[in-house]
Design a protein around this motif. Sequence first.
Motif, PDB file in Angstrom:
ATOM      1  N   ASP A   1       0.853  -1.181   0.000  1.00 10.45           N
ATOM      2  CA  ASP A   1       0.000   0.000   0.000  1.00 10.45           C
ATOM      3  C   ASP A   1       0.896   1.241   0.000  1.00 10.45           C
ATOM      4  N   GLU A   2       0.427   2.357  -0.510  1.00  9.95           N
ATOM      5  CA  GLU A   2       1.190   3.610  -0.525  1.00  9.95           C
ATOM      6  C   GLU A   2       2.586   3.427  -1.121  1.00  9.95           C
ATOM      7  N   MET A   3       2.637   2.835  -2.284  1.00  9.65           N
ATOM      8  CA  MET A   3       3.910   2.535  -2.937  1.00  9.65           C
ATOM      9  C   MET A   3       4.767   3.783  -3.140  1.00  9.65           C
ATOM     10  N   GLN A   4       4.116   4.942  -3.348  1.00 10.76           N
ATOM     11  CA  GLN A   4       4.888   6.160  -3.624  1.00 10.76           C
ATOM     12  C   GLN A   4       5.723   6.591  -2.422  1.00 10.76           C
ATOM     13  N   ASP A   5       5.455   6.031  -1.257  1.00 11.13           N
ATOM     14  CA  ASP A   5       6.201   6.413  -0.063  1.00 11.13           C
ATOM     15  C   ASP A   5       7.357   5.473   0.261  1.00 11.13           C
ATOM     16  N   THR A   6       7.538   4.443  -0.538  1.00 13.72           N
ATOM     17  CA  THR A   6       8.642   3.521  -0.244  1.00 13.72           C
ATOM     18  C   THR A   6       9.968   4.165  -0.635  1.00 13.72           C
ATOM     19  N   ASN A   7      10.999   3.858   0.140  1.00 15.60           N
ATOM     20  CA  ASN A   7      12.319   4.425  -0.138  1.00 15.60           C
ATOM     21  C   ASN A   7      13.236   3.350  -0.733  1.00 15.60           C
ATOM     22  N   PRO A   8      14.413   3.732  -1.206  1.00 15.42           N
ATOM     23  CA  PRO A   8      15.295   2.772  -1.875  1.00 15.42           C
ATOM     24  C   PRO A   8      15.607   1.522  -1.035  1.00 15.42           C
ATOM     25  N   LEU A   9      15.727   1.712   0.265  1.00 15.85           N
ATOM     26  CA  LEU A   9      16.020   0.560   1.125  1.00 15.85           C
ATOM     27  C   LEU A   9      14.848  -0.422   1.107  1.00 15.85           C
ATOM     28  N   GLN A  10      13.644   0.120   1.137  1.00 15.46           N
ATOM     29  CA  GLN A  10      12.459  -0.735   1.108  1.00 15.46           C
ATOM     30  C   GLN A  10      12.281  -1.390  -0.263  1.00 15.46           C
ATOM     31  N   TRP A  11      12.703  -0.662  -1.289  1.00 18.00           N
ATOM     32  CA  TRP A  11      12.635  -1.244  -2.624  1.00 18.00           C
ATOM     33  C   TRP A  11      13.511  -2.503  -2.683  1.00 18.00           C
TER      34      TRP A  11
ATOM     35  N   ALA B   1       0.875  11.750  -6.705  1.00 20.04           N
ATOM     36  CA  ALA B   1       0.471  13.069  -6.219  1.00 20.04           C
ATOM     37  C   ALA B   1       0.333  13.086  -4.697  1.00 20.04           C
ATOM     38  N   GLN B   2       0.397  11.921  -4.070  1.00 20.16           N
ATOM     39  CA  GLN B   2       0.293  11.876  -2.612  1.00 20.16           C
ATOM     40  C   GLN B   2       1.602  11.456  -1.954  1.00 20.16           C
ATOM     41  N   SER B   3       2.694  11.630  -2.679  1.00 21.25           N
ATOM     42  CA  SER B   3       3.999  11.298  -2.106  1.00 21.25           C
ATOM     43  C   SER B   3       4.456  12.417  -1.182  1.00 21.25           C
ATOM     44  N   ILE B   4       4.412  12.166   0.118  1.00 24.61           N
ATOM     45  CA  ILE B   4       4.731  13.233   1.076  1.00 24.61           C
ATOM     46  C   ILE B   4       5.772  12.793   2.097  1.00 24.61           C
ATOM     47  N   TYR B   5       6.554  11.783   1.761  1.00 29.11           N
ATOM     48  CA  TYR B   5       7.566  11.329   2.707  1.00 29.11           C
ATOM     49  C   TYR B   5       8.980  11.406   2.139  1.00 29.11           C
ATOM     50  N   ALA B   6       9.208  12.364   1.240  1.00 30.76           N
ATOM     51  CA  ALA B   6      10.557  12.494   0.682  1.00 30.76           C
ATOM     52  C   ALA B   6      11.574  12.792   1.777  1.00 30.76           C
ATOM     53  N   PHE B   7      11.140  13.478   2.828  1.00 32.53           N
ATOM     54  CA  PHE B   7      12.083  13.785   3.914  1.00 32.53           C
ATOM     55  C   PHE B   7      12.603  12.519   4.568  1.00 32.53           C
ATOM     56  N   ARG B   8      11.915  11.427   4.364  1.00 28.57           N
ATOM     57  CA  ARG B   8      12.358  10.156   4.932  1.00 28.57           C
ATOM     58  C   ARG B   8      12.941   9.267   3.840  1.00 28.57           C
TER      59      ARG B   8
ATOM     60  N   ASP C   1      10.946   7.699  -2.517  1.00 27.90           N
ATOM     61  CA  ASP C   1      11.424   7.986  -3.859  1.00 27.90           C
ATOM     62  C   ASP C   1      10.362   7.528  -4.835  1.00 27.90           C
ATOM     63  N   PHE C   2       9.651   8.466  -5.464  1.00 24.78           N
ATOM     64  CA  PHE C   2       8.542   7.978  -6.283  1.00 24.78           C
ATOM     65  C   PHE C   2       8.985   7.437  -7.636  1.00 24.78           C
TER      66      PHE C   2
END
Length: 653
Positions: free
Chosen positions: A220-230, A253-260, A263-264
């Motif tokens: 869920d919320e794939m746009q919020d996954t980061n490289p490590l999670q990928w 459009a709902q990617s709001i965790y770039a600070f963490r 990476d969309f």
Amino acid sequence: MKLNPEQSAAAHYQGSARHLLVLAGAGTGKTRTIIGRILFLIQQGAPAERLLMLTFTRRAAKEMLLRLHNEVGNVADSITAGTFHHFCLQVMRRVPKPFGVEERTVIDRDDAQSLLQLIRGERLKKGEKRDFPKAATILNYLSYAKNCCLDLQDYLLQFTELDDNTMARLIEIAQHYEQRKRERHYLDYDDILHLFVQGIENNDKLRERIAGLYQHVLVDEMQDTNPLQWRILQALTQPGTAGAKLFCVGDDAQSIYAFRGADFRNVHEFEARLDSAATLKLQENYRSTQEILDIANWLLAQSHIAYDKDLHAHRGRGLKPVLVDFESKFDEAAWIAADLQERHEAGAGWRDHMVLVRSAWSAKTLEGALIERNIPYQFVGGTSLLEAAHVKDLLSLCRAAISAYDELAWMRYLKCWPRIGDATAARIVQQLIALEPAANPLQVLESALAKREDVRQGIALIQQYRSEPNTALKVGAEHLGKALSQRYDRWESRLADLRLLSELALRYKDLLGFVEAYTLDPVSNSEAEKTEQEDCVTLITVHSAKGTEAPVCYCLGVQPGMYPHMRSLGDRDAEEEERRILYVALTRAQNELIITRSGDDNRTLFHGGSFVQGVGSSYFLEYLPSELVEYQHYGYHQGHGGGSILDELLDFD
DNA sequence: TTACGTCCACTTTTT
DNA sequence: GTGGACGTAA
């Protein structure tokens, strides 16, 4: 369960691609589609225990499990579902050895910060401390680099403007931090993911075994996954024959965790990165009326990024959103409270209302107004660790009783007692960590604090009840009262919190398990869960609000300096993320959207006496077409309605 | 060595 | 309005 054609195409996908990405706009039934997929897979004969569902936030995980339970009943219990962190930790606890996490305690962000601060203090000379990045900042750097799989130095060179000396010292501090974590058997949040990835990437047999457990991985919320999670997803899906199939849902459009580190590109390059992948779209919005979507669509259209989103309301037309201006944030809060009360008296339930805030801090004024009017509310999001100080004290007692090496816990516990400060506590901790593994820490206390019977007794009591967490916490809370009732005001009400904590502990078989569960899901959230059934207004940070909705939504503090937040000004990507945050906020509303802002916080725009210029427009609603909203303003507001004779006093020094 | 006063800069979001 | 660094009295 009923699905529309788009949703059912995704949920019942049986095409040739192995992995599927579903691009789902706000309110298009994302959760519904995932649940539909799970139902479908089970109908097709996939064993429920072979399904893995990963989410980004604890809230999303809970929500998903709840809805799944309603749909499929007890079968839901056999599905592995949780946050990435939760899943990785669960696996590593089953097979700790290959991951190198035997006997390691999970520490939360607060503890990680304390540890870093300790080391920062040790490594820096007196005068150096003032201008050197603070522990919280350093931790952000470390965390971001780790989640993006970047070398710390590369990251610092690329994203910060530290001078050579500071950078060298910072890297030195980081190395000591890593070393200290190993010595004290600590795992911080980032270690959970990092060690998991290291473990499976360096051990093919292990990876195949773990990947072989699951036929399908749903994210869920794939746009919020980061490289490590990928890399986690890659490891689970890649290994030739036995790998799992991915079913990912997200919205760029709902990617709001770039600070963490989110990476969309994980979304944009989904098909390119995987061997056999396809993409489907959901575009029909079921949540809101067209008027609400119009303003959200307008916001995205203003961006230089082509989001390619034009949400269409299945429900048709409704009320126009309202934009209200106030002279001060106090007026703003008072008006919202009054408006809520009015609606309640007219027969609406409290629970139909949600107030979205940018930060936990900006909710404070409204909280005051709600309390004044006796309006029941729950606050979701933010790190309200301040209130939980006494809870952390009790937990540190438990942790100290479990492990003699838990430096942070011992420091905290010892310092609860009068006449014990940094120096004494540090001395005792030095002796404790020098102890043989089998020795009992009580011996140290007996010689070092011979006269302090009560300090020892606390530890002894908890040790006695290690296998009965409920009793241990109850007894521990009473005992800690001797030390803390002087230190905190309103100790009685705090004691009530601690009793609640011991209630929660009833579900756990041993103290260690309870402490770990608490660290990943602190009590502030469980408390929120407790009130969830009750009829109350929800006050929520935008970040926590993703995936939720309410008939009536207030977006508070939508003023210059907030959207985009002044801290993001000057950074193109950061400003763009702010737009998406506002987009998430606006699209929570089902029937009525009320946007409020106040003028007195404008000083936040001034930094060091000069106005900070943004890259794009420095305020998102500046050119909002007037036909999109119903405009009101209360009291005098500069720039509207002509001003007042009193303005002449403004230049008085 | 602890506890308390003062001056200072800072004030986002989550696992 | 607050937390951290630093100085000082008991």
